[in-house]
Design an enzyme around this catalytic site. Structure first.
Site, PDB file in Angstrom:
ATOM      1  N   HIS A 295      28.582  41.563  40.321  1.00 34.63           N
ATOM      2  CA  HIS A 295      29.911  41.012  40.626  1.00 34.63           C
ATOM      3  C   HIS A 295      30.221  41.392  42.076  1.00 34.63           C
ATOM      4  O   HIS A 295      29.837  42.478  42.534  1.00 34.63           O
ATOM      5  CB  HIS A 295      30.968  41.586  39.677  1.00 34.63           C
ATOM      6  CG  HIS A 295      30.974  40.910  38.336  1.00 34.63           C
ATOM      7  ND1 HIS A 295      32.101  40.828  37.552  1.00 34.63           N
ATOM      8  CD2 HIS A 295      29.986  40.251  37.670  1.00 34.63           C
ATOM      9  CE1 HIS A 295      31.801  40.157  36.442  1.00 34.63           C
ATOM     10  NE2 HIS A 295      30.530  39.807  36.481  1.00 34.63           N
TER      11      HIS A 295
ATOM     12  N   GLU B 236      32.655  42.569  43.760  1.00 33.85           N
ATOM     13  CA  GLU B 236      33.277  43.867  44.044  1.00 33.85           C
ATOM     14  C   GLU B 236      32.245  44.980  44.049  1.00 33.85           C
ATOM     15  O   GLU B 236      32.315  45.916  44.847  1.00 33.85           O
ATOM     16  CB  GLU B 236      34.339  44.199  42.978  1.00 33.85           C
ATOM     17  CG  GLU B 236      35.525  43.260  42.924  1.00 33.85           C
ATOM     18  CD  GLU B 236      35.319  42.138  41.904  1.00 33.85           C
ATOM     19  OE1 GLU B 236      34.211  41.553  41.856  1.00 33.85           O
ATOM     20  OE2 GLU B 236      36.264  41.850  41.163  1.00 33.85           O
TER      21      GLU B 236
ATOM     22  N   ARG C 215      28.574  48.836  46.785  1.00 33.39           N
ATOM     23  CA  ARG C 215      27.252  49.409  47.051  1.00 33.39           C
ATOM     24  C   ARG C 215      26.857  49.193  48.514  1.00 33.39           C
ATOM     25  O   ARG C 215      26.223  50.043  49.120  1.00 33.39           O
ATOM     26  CB  ARG C 215      26.195  48.821  46.111  1.00 33.39           C
ATOM     27  CG  ARG C 215      26.466  49.081  44.624  1.00 33.39           C
ATOM     28  CD  ARG C 215      25.312  48.665  43.733  1.00 33.39           C
ATOM     29  NE  ARG C 215      24.183  49.584  43.870  1.00 33.39           N
ATOM     30  CZ  ARG C 215      24.051  50.722  43.197  1.00 33.39           C
ATOM     31  NH1 ARG C 215      24.976  51.077  42.332  1.00 33.39           N
ATOM     32  NH2 ARG C 215      23.012  51.495  43.400  1.00 33.39           N
TER      33      ARG C 215
ATOM     34  N   CYS D  98      35.130  45.176  36.387  1.00 31.43           N
ATOM     35  CA  CYS D  98      35.524  45.557  37.746  1.00 31.43           C
ATOM     36  C   CYS D  98      36.867  46.290  37.745  1.00 31.43           C
ATOM     37  O   CYS D  98      37.087  47.195  38.551  1.00 31.43           O
ATOM     38  CB  CYS D  98      35.568  44.327  38.651  1.00 31.43           C
ATOM     39  SG  CYS D  98      33.916  43.655  38.965  1.00 31.43           S
TER      40      CYS D  98
HETATM   41 ZN   LIG Z   1      34.025  41.616  37.858  1.00 36.61          ZN
END
Ligand SMILES: [Zn+2]
Length: 501
Positions: free
Chosen positions: A87, A89, A94, A298
């Site tokens: 995803h 986000e 990272r 998330c």
């Molecule tokens: Zn997400």
């Protein structure tokens, strides 16, 4: 100093001009999500002049990510060389860690960077004139995505700003009066032959709402495989009430839904049509395609970062304090300030006894009025008369402000273009997968002489990724406290997935 629109505009410009076509969606049939971290730096020496109005401020995108997918648990690997969660986000976070690692390397080699020496040996702290702002083109999946659909959204794609009673009406556990007077009035005004139904996507992560004729909308209540889970209490009451009053048919008012499922063993959604579909404030795992995933939503991850910082366990060895986000800005899309606050801040606000330096942050939550050009809503608006089925783009782009290979495009967790045979090879790995970040971290450790290393890294027995993470004692203690007091049920990666070298 900065505004939500300014940060959003900066991120969109970066996406448009600094990322290549490779990995971007085909706007005729695909959409994606975008997230980024922006560094805001004020010229510290100006403060002495006593004219804060003229403060020089620079804003710079330091990390960016796109992506919509998450691999199922059957695809997970014990070698740390696959990206489990792509995803946007998570890819952005990272990529941000990759940037921070590079900045620490600059610090350790006495070059200009964002850190200054801390008070303990081998530790650094962020310069006081620097903050980081997180941007996401859409509301994070999971808890922050659960809030009532409000009237303007009946006309597809209109934004909800500020959301009056949003969130409150969907509060399963404490609010039994499901509609505030204002919502009731709106309900009465709505045309009765239309209900609002979520639009299903490949990922089952739902955000778009389309009006649909009542005649074709007869969704039964299903409880699938969750027989051992407790159903959210008041949703169950609502279900009973609905049956008694004959209100089982779909209501005109609905809530936005998330494809993220509640974690096993905890409370579960009632999944009855309308406002009672979801239960709020719960931990959730991301949906996969068929296979279930081990990745938390998330919303849950943002809540965790808001207490533990974005740097993770490894980098904490070198830091005096966690690296927190000062603000989270969401682009133009369905949004609820209340749901965001509940998901990201309030779930962890009551925790006590965190180790020194860790604290639940009052991160600023804002929405921009600018829409991401390749978002689902934007593509839908353009393709409104086309019969083409819109799908989420399967590629994920990572970009970090680092000198070597800043860009990294992946698909299914590996470098885009990786063949079945190529899986496991060095070229197939993303620059932001666990093992790559771990090796960069180890390089940093070995570049520093023993007497300049922080205490926690002078232990000779550290070998695996797991060992190094566990050795970050204050971080692990903060995580233990946070998990036990607020994020109980968090799905952790099994140790066997973290024991690579
Ligand atoms: Zn997400």
């Amino acid at each position: 100093m900065w505004s939500a629109d300014e940060i959003a505009g900066l991120c969109y410009l970066h996406y448009r001009t600094r990322l290549p076509k490779q990995g971007k969606p085909d706007p005729n049939r695909e959409w994606t999500s975008l997230a980024a971290v922006v560094k805001v730096e004020s010229a510290a020496q100006r403060e002495a002049c006593g004219s804060p109005g003229n403060l020089q401020v620079t804003k710079e995108v330091v990390a960016m990510g796109t992506g919509t997918k998450c691999i199922g648990q059957n695809k997970m690997r014990k070698t740390g060389d696959i990206l489990n969660d792509s995803h946007a986000e998570i890819v952005a976070k990272r990529s941000f860690q990759r940037y921070l690692l590079h900045q620490l390397w600059l610090a350790a080699s006495h070059q200009q960077c964002i850190f200054s020496p801390g008070t303990e040996t081998g530790k650094w702290k962020l310069k006081p004139n620097i903050i980081f702002i997180f941007f996401s083109s859409h509301t994070p999946c999971g808890d922050a995505s659960i809030f009532p659909v409000s009237e303007p959204e009946n006309q597809l794609s209109k934004p909800v700003t500020g959301g009056h009673a949003a969130g409150q009406s969907a509060e399963c556990r404490s609010n039994h009066n499901h509609l505030c007077p204002e919502d009731k009035r709106k309900l009465e005004k709505m045309p009765s032959n239309h209900v609002i139904k979520r639009m299903k996507t490949d990922d089952g992560d739902c955000f778009s709402i389309i009006p649909e004729d009542l005649a074709v909308h007869h969704e039964s209540v299903k409880h699938e495989d969750n027989t051992d889970q407790k159903i959210c209490e008041c949703s169950a009451e609502m279900q009973t009430a609905n049956k008694e009053t004959g209100l089982v048919r779909p209501k005109v008012v609905d809530i936005h839904r998330t494809g993220a499922k509640c974690v096993p063993g905890e409370l579960d959604d009632a999944r009855i049509p309308g406002l009672g579909y979801h239960c709020v404030g719960l931990l959730r795992v991301k949906p996969g395609r068929g296979d279930r995933t081990c990745s938390m939503s998330c919303s849950d991850k943002l809540a965790r970062w808001n207490v533990l910082g974005c740097q993770g366990a490894l980098l904490m060895h070198f830091l005096q304090y966690p690296v927190y986000l000062s603000a989270i800005i969401v682009g133009k899309c369905p949004y609820s300030q209340e749901a965001m606050r509940r998901a990201v801040i309030e779930r962890c606000q009551h925790i006590s006894s965190l180790p020194d330096g860790f604290l639940t942050q009052e991160v600023k939550l804002l929405q921009s009025d600018l829409q991401f050009e390749h978002s689902r809503q934007a593509i839908q608006e353009v393709q409104t008369n086309s019969r083409t089925k819109l799908v989420p783009c399967s590629a994920a782009i990572s970009w970090s402000a680092v000198p070597e290979q800043p860009l990294d495009v992946t698909s299914d967790g590996f470098r885009q273009g990786t063949t079945k045979k190529g899986i496991g090879s060095h070229q197939s790995r993303s620059k932001i997968c666990k093992v790559e970040l771990f090796h960069k971290f180890q390089k940093l450790v070995t570049s520093i002489s023993q007497e300049d290393l922080p205490d926690t890294l002078r232990v000779k027995t550290l070998k695996t990724y797991w060992d190094y993470k566990e050795a970050a004692l204050n971080y692990q203690e903060a995580w233990r406290v946070l998990r036990s007091q607020a994020l109980l049920g968090w799905v952790k990666n099994a140790k066997e997935y973290l024991q690579f070298t």
